[in-house]
Design a protein around this motif. Sequence first.
Motif, PDB file in Angstrom:
ATOM      1  N   UNK A  96      37.290 -67.451  -9.624  1.00 23.38           N
ATOM      2  CA  UNK A  96      38.143 -66.283  -9.855  1.00 23.38           C
ATOM      3  C   UNK A  96      37.711 -65.107  -8.981  1.00 23.38           C
ATOM      4  N   UNK A  97      36.385 -64.902  -8.865  1.00 21.99           N
ATOM      5  CA  UNK A  97      35.892 -63.812  -8.026  1.00 21.99           C
ATOM      6  C   UNK A  97      36.249 -64.060  -6.565  1.00 21.99           C
ATOM      7  N   UNK A  98      36.125 -65.304  -6.114  1.00 26.77           N
ATOM      8  CA  UNK A  98      36.469 -65.596  -4.718  1.00 26.77           C
ATOM      9  C   UNK A  98      37.951 -65.317  -4.460  1.00 26.77           C
ATOM     10  N   UNK A  99      38.818 -65.634  -5.428  1.00 27.90           N
ATOM     11  CA  UNK A  99      40.236 -65.292  -5.291  1.00 27.90           C
ATOM     12  C   UNK A  99      40.418 -63.773  -5.224  1.00 27.90           C
ATOM     13  N   UNK A 100      39.734 -63.065  -6.117  1.00 29.46           N
ATOM     14  CA  UNK A 100      39.871 -61.608  -6.175  1.00 29.46           C
ATOM     15  C   UNK A 100      39.364 -60.934  -4.909  1.00 29.46           C
ATOM     16  N   UNK A 101      38.263 -61.428  -4.348  1.00 25.90           N
ATOM     17  CA  UNK A 101      37.720 -60.831  -3.126  1.00 25.90           C
ATOM     18  C   UNK A 101      38.742 -60.908  -2.000  1.00 25.90           C
ATOM     19  N   UNK A 102      39.421 -62.032  -1.897  1.00 25.57           N
ATOM     20  CA  UNK A 102      40.448 -62.173  -0.858  1.00 25.57           C
ATOM     21  C   UNK A 102      41.629 -61.239  -1.106  1.00 25.57           C
ATOM     22  N   UNK A 103      41.949 -61.016  -2.373  1.00 27.69           N
ATOM     23  CA  UNK A 103      43.103 -60.187  -2.716  1.00 27.69           C
ATOM     24  C   UNK A 103      42.821 -58.696  -2.562  1.00 27.69           C
ATOM     25  N   UNK A 104      41.572 -58.310  -2.807  1.00 30.04           N
ATOM     26  CA  UNK A 104      41.261 -56.890  -2.958  1.00 30.04           C
ATOM     27  C   UNK A 104      40.501 -56.306  -1.777  1.00 30.04           C
ATOM     28  N   UNK A 105      40.451 -57.015  -0.664  1.00 34.76           N
ATOM     29  CA  UNK A 105      39.661 -56.546   0.476  1.00 34.76           C
ATOM     30  C   UNK A 105      40.091 -55.163   0.951  1.00 34.76           C
ATOM     31  N   UNK A 116      38.491 -60.065 -17.929  1.00 37.56           N
ATOM     32  CA  UNK A 116      38.466 -60.335 -16.482  1.00 37.56           C
ATOM     33  C   UNK A 116      37.104 -59.917 -15.953  1.00 37.56           C
ATOM     34  N   UNK A 117      36.071 -60.654 -16.355  1.00 37.00           N
ATOM     35  CA  UNK A 117      34.706 -60.243 -16.055  1.00 37.00           C
ATOM     36  C   UNK A 117      34.409 -60.306 -14.561  1.00 37.00           C
ATOM     37  N   UNK A 118      35.215 -61.045 -13.814  1.00 42.56           N
ATOM     38  CA  UNK A 118      35.005 -61.108 -12.378  1.00 42.56           C
ATOM     39  C   UNK A 118      35.466 -59.879 -11.630  1.00 42.56           C
ATOM     40  N   UNK A 119      36.261 -59.012 -12.273  1.00 43.18           N
ATOM     41  CA  UNK A 119      36.780 -57.827 -11.580  1.00 43.18           C
ATOM     42  C   UNK A 119      35.652 -56.884 -11.183  1.00 43.18           C
ATOM     43  N   UNK A 120      34.717 -56.650 -12.095  1.00 46.63           N
ATOM     44  CA  UNK A 120      33.589 -55.767 -11.787  1.00 46.63           C
ATOM     45  C   UNK A 120      32.720 -56.372 -10.688  1.00 46.63           C
ATOM     46  N   UNK A 121      32.547 -57.691 -10.707  1.00 45.60           N
ATOM     47  CA  UNK A 121      31.749 -58.344  -9.663  1.00 45.60           C
ATOM     48  C   UNK A 121      32.454 -58.272  -8.314  1.00 45.60           C
ATOM     49  N   UNK A 122      33.770 -58.369  -8.334  1.00 49.30           N
ATOM     50  CA  UNK A 122      34.535 -58.224  -7.094  1.00 49.30           C
ATOM     51  C   UNK A 122      34.344 -56.839  -6.509  1.00 49.30           C
ATOM     52  N   UNK A 123      34.421 -55.812  -7.352  1.00 48.97           N
ATOM     53  CA  UNK A 123      34.210 -54.440  -6.892  1.00 48.97           C
ATOM     54  C   UNK A 123      32.793 -54.270  -6.342  1.00 48.97           C
ATOM     55  N   UNK A 192      27.379 -66.163  -5.490  1.00 47.05           N
ATOM     56  CA  UNK A 192      28.288 -65.219  -4.845  1.00 47.05           C
ATOM     57  C   UNK A 192      27.550 -64.206  -3.974  1.00 47.05           C
ATOM     58  N   UNK A 193      26.224 -64.283  -3.969  1.00 48.68           N
ATOM     59  CA  UNK A 193      25.444 -63.373  -3.149  1.00 48.68           C
ATOM     60  C   UNK A 193      25.113 -62.060  -3.818  1.00 48.68           C
ATOM     61  N   UNK A 194      25.154 -62.030  -5.147  1.00 45.79           N
ATOM     62  CA  UNK A 194      24.845 -60.818  -5.893  1.00 45.79           C
ATOM     63  C   UNK A 194      23.493 -60.948  -6.583  1.00 45.79           C
ATOM     64  N   UNK A 195      22.784 -59.849  -6.784  1.00 43.61           N
ATOM     65  CA  UNK A 195      21.496 -59.901  -7.475  1.00 43.61           C
ATOM     66  C   UNK A 195      21.688 -60.142  -8.972  1.00 43.61           C
ATOM     67  N   UNK A 196      20.637 -60.584  -9.660  1.00 42.84           N
ATOM     68  CA  UNK A 196      20.744 -60.777 -11.115  1.00 42.84           C
ATOM     69  C   UNK A 196      20.968 -59.449 -11.829  1.00 42.84           C
ATOM     70  N   UNK A 197      21.523 -59.531 -13.025  1.00 41.50           N
ATOM     71  CA  UNK A 197      21.788 -58.333 -13.819  1.00 41.50           C
ATOM     72  C   UNK A 197      21.306 -58.541 -15.243  1.00 41.50           C
TER      73      UNK A 197
END
Length: 433
Positions: A96-105, A116-123, A192-197
């Motif tokens: 879902x995040x990979x889809x969002x990244x392409x949409x929100x570039x 939509x927990x992937x939205x914050x990760x996309x941002x 996805x290349x993000x640090x742990x939280x």
Amino acid sequence: MSARIVIAAGGSLGDLHPFIALGLALQARGCQVGIASSLEYQARIEAAGLAFCEAGPSLAGLEADLGMSLAEITEAIIADDLFLFRRILIPWLEPSVRQMVALAADADVIVGGTLTIGAAMTAELLTKPFVSVLLQPALAMSAYDPNTSPRAPWLAPADRGFGLWLNRLTLRLARGTTLGLKRPLNAARARLGLPPTDRNLIFDANVGADLPLGLYSPLLGRPQPDSPPGFIVTGYAPFDSETGGPAVMPPALEAFLAAGPAPLVFTLGSAAVNIPGGFYGESLKAARRLGRRAVLLVGPDGDLSVGDGPDVLALPYAPFSSLFPRAAAIVHQGGVGTTQQALRAGRPQLVVPHLGDQFDNAARVVRLGCGATLGRGRYRADRVEAVLERLLADAEVAATATRLGVVAAQEDGAAVAAERIVDLVTLSRRETA
């Protein structure tokens, strides 16, 4: 303002509709708006005049992936508080995040709700401003105004003393039950290349956002001392349409309403309607014992034959905003959208919670003094009759419902939220100029 806003909307229609209202309010302010959601909602979103972007699993894909029907998925969510996160949201997070990244570039702002927990990760990946949206006060996770739940019935609003201490202790213990979500969440973040939280998916849903919003009525809940900085409760954002276009009353319903006194309206919204059990049969029995006419909203896959007789009309759907004000009382599942439509209508409510925040919404209706609640397992015609008889005879409940309806009808949460988002875009552009 010329700005591109991507809104991530997941869940049932009760989750989608406020985001459509928000999208329309942003569009009216000159923004380009795309709603990223499940494929099932494409026609509805586009009929409303907004751009659709596919993100997340389709319903058919979800059923195939889990090997479960929609009714079975709904029952599983009821049985296990974390099923939604363990089996649906986290497993589908990475794609879902990979889809969002392409949409929100090229987006100026990304907006997302709790589901939509992937939205914050996309941002986070795109270094874009993020707007978190809570659709119900239950998810604000405040010790001052806690989520009323069958698993913690002692929780109640408190501002000091033992009550506040107990609420804080309960929330800390509840956080501990969700620790198992941390490892799979951080594994997805790593891929996805993000640090742990250390942020909790459930308890920190609106923490750290550039703009945290509560897109619900302040009658249900207000910002509390433990809310995130800048948290705003905007008011309810109503949108009420089956197709995404203007709300239209079915001719058969219009004729039924005109043919007699105000009926009782029975609905299970858009999620609990998948597991109706005996709700509609018991509802009709109760209405007839009271000598009342009834409207049964049974959902798109519901059994219309349950409404057999001149005193009853069964329909898949009707616009709540048009129907509810013409009801004698509204019996519903307690979804936050249905609850707020009933509040705006100014009619007494009987809430029969099935899952999630519905128990908390029911408790808030009771505290407001405009309705009552009855457990799903106790929903039998004789009990429904008794509760509705008391509710309909109570002049104070009727007066309170009418008064609250006047207040709720003045809210325009979509407009308030849209103005705040436009301000965020302006501020972000100044900072990057």
